[in-house]
Design a protein around this motif. Structure first.
Motif, mmCIF file in Angstrom:
data_model
loop_
_atom_site.group_PDB
_atom_site.id
_atom_site.type_symbol
_atom_site.label_atom_id
_atom_site.label_comp_id
_atom_site.label_asym_id
_atom_site.label_seq_id
_atom_site.Cartn_x
_atom_site.Cartn_y
_atom_site.Cartn_z
ATOM 1 N N MET A 121 -6.136 0.969 -4.185
ATOM 2 C CA MET A 121 -5.428 1.839 -3.612
ATOM 3 C C MET A 121 -6.223 2.968 -2.931
ATOM 4 O O MET A 121 -5.984 3.570 -1.846
ATOM 5 C CB MET A 121 -4.924 2.573 -4.913
ATOM 6 N N LYS A 122 -7.353 3.325 -3.567
ATOM 7 C CA LYS A 122 -8.101 4.337 -2.962
ATOM 8 C C LYS A 122 -8.994 4.113 -1.711
ATOM 9 O O LYS A 122 -9.190 4.847 -0.898
ATOM 10 C CB LYS A 122 -9.344 4.937 -3.966
ATOM 11 N N LYS A 182 -6.997 1.424 2.545
ATOM 12 C CA LYS A 182 -7.161 2.587 3.493
ATOM 13 C C LYS A 182 -8.153 2.054 4.623
ATOM 14 O O LYS A 182 -7.696 2.290 5.907
ATOM 15 C CB LYS A 182 -7.561 3.947 2.860
ATOM 16 N N CYS A 185 1.133 4.031 -3.012
ATOM 17 C CA CYS A 185 1.054 5.596 -2.866
ATOM 18 C C CYS A 185 1.997 6.362 -3.299
ATOM 19 O O CYS A 185 1.931 7.306 -3.801
ATOM 20 C CB CYS A 185 0.558 5.775 -1.324
ATOM 21 N N HIS A 186 3.280 5.967 -2.868
ATOM 22 C CA HIS A 186 4.504 6.845 -3.386
ATOM 23 C C HIS A 186 4.590 6.877 -4.908
ATOM 24 O O HIS A 186 4.797 7.796 -5.558
ATOM 25 C CB HIS A 186 5.578 5.940 -2.631
ATOM 26 N N SER A 239 -0.571 8.667 -13.911
ATOM 27 C CA SER A 239 -1.633 7.977 -13.046
ATOM 28 C C SER A 239 -2.127 6.768 -13.286
ATOM 29 O O SER A 239 -1.882 6.143 -14.453
ATOM 30 C CB SER A 239 -2.798 8.780 -12.671
ATOM 31 N N ALA A 291 0.954 -1.253 -0.180
ATOM 32 C CA ALA A 291 -0.156 0.099 -0.091
ATOM 33 C C ALA A 291 0.840 1.256 0.128
ATOM 34 O O ALA A 291 0.523 2.095 -0.819
ATOM 35 C CB ALA A 291 -0.739 0.076 1.359
ATOM 36 N N PRO A 292 1.677 1.498 0.950
ATOM 37 C CA PRO A 292 2.669 2.561 0.835
ATOM 38 C C PRO A 292 3.355 2.782 -0.380
ATOM 39 O O PRO A 292 3.614 3.859 -0.900
ATOM 40 C CB PRO A 292 3.540 2.544 1.969
ATOM 41 N N GLU A 346 2.102 6.749 -6.837
ATOM 42 C CA GLU A 346 0.892 7.447 -7.436
ATOM 43 C C GLU A 346 1.341 9.049 -7.156
ATOM 44 O O GLU A 346 1.355 9.845 -8.340
ATOM 45 C CB GLU A 346 -0.383 7.224 -6.690
ATOM 46 N N VAL A 347 1.976 9.327 -6.126
ATOM 47 C CA VAL A 347 2.131 10.741 -5.616
ATOM 48 C C VAL A 347 3.376 11.151 -6.779
ATOM 49 O O VAL A 347 3.703 12.300 -7.221
ATOM 50 C CB VAL A 347 2.272 10.911 -4.203
#
Length: 103
Positions: free
Chosen positions: A74-75, A79, A49-50, A62, A45-46, A52-53
């Motif tokens: 992911m969304k 979470k 997230c990394h 994206s 997950a992290p 994507e950012v």
């Protein structure tokens, strides 16, 4: 995705890996291990997230809409699962600490 050379196939390789994750989540999801969150989810997950950012910021990239299971993972899924696990952990440790201090 360190390369600035657009012809080095890194974006294609990334998409292939995300497509494999998409197929796995579609067949076995909503999490990597099926219905239950596992350590792989907490590790993955992290990183997603990394990805994507960072790629969104530097490459305007994206996860495509065609990877709907990955996007949902992911969304939403990861979470909510993360917060549920964190709250459960806190409840167990806080209640154990309170109970221990009362004796």
């Amino acid at each position: 995705m360190k390369s600035k050379d657009s012809s080095d196939c890194t974006e294609h390789a990334l998409f292939d890996e995300l497509k494999a994750l998409e197929e796995h989540l579609k067949a076995h999801g909503p999490y990597v291990n099926g219905q239950n969150v596992c350590s792989v989810d907490m590790s993955l997950a992290p990183k997603l997230c990394h990805l994507e950012v960072a790629l969104g910021n530097f490459k305007k990239w994206s996860v495509t809409e065609s990877l709907s299971h990955v996007r949902n993972y992911m969304k939403n899924d990861i979470k909510s699962a993360f917060w549920s696990m964190l709250l459960c952990y806190i409840e167990q440790h806080v209640s154990h600490s309170l109970f221990s201090s009362m004796q």
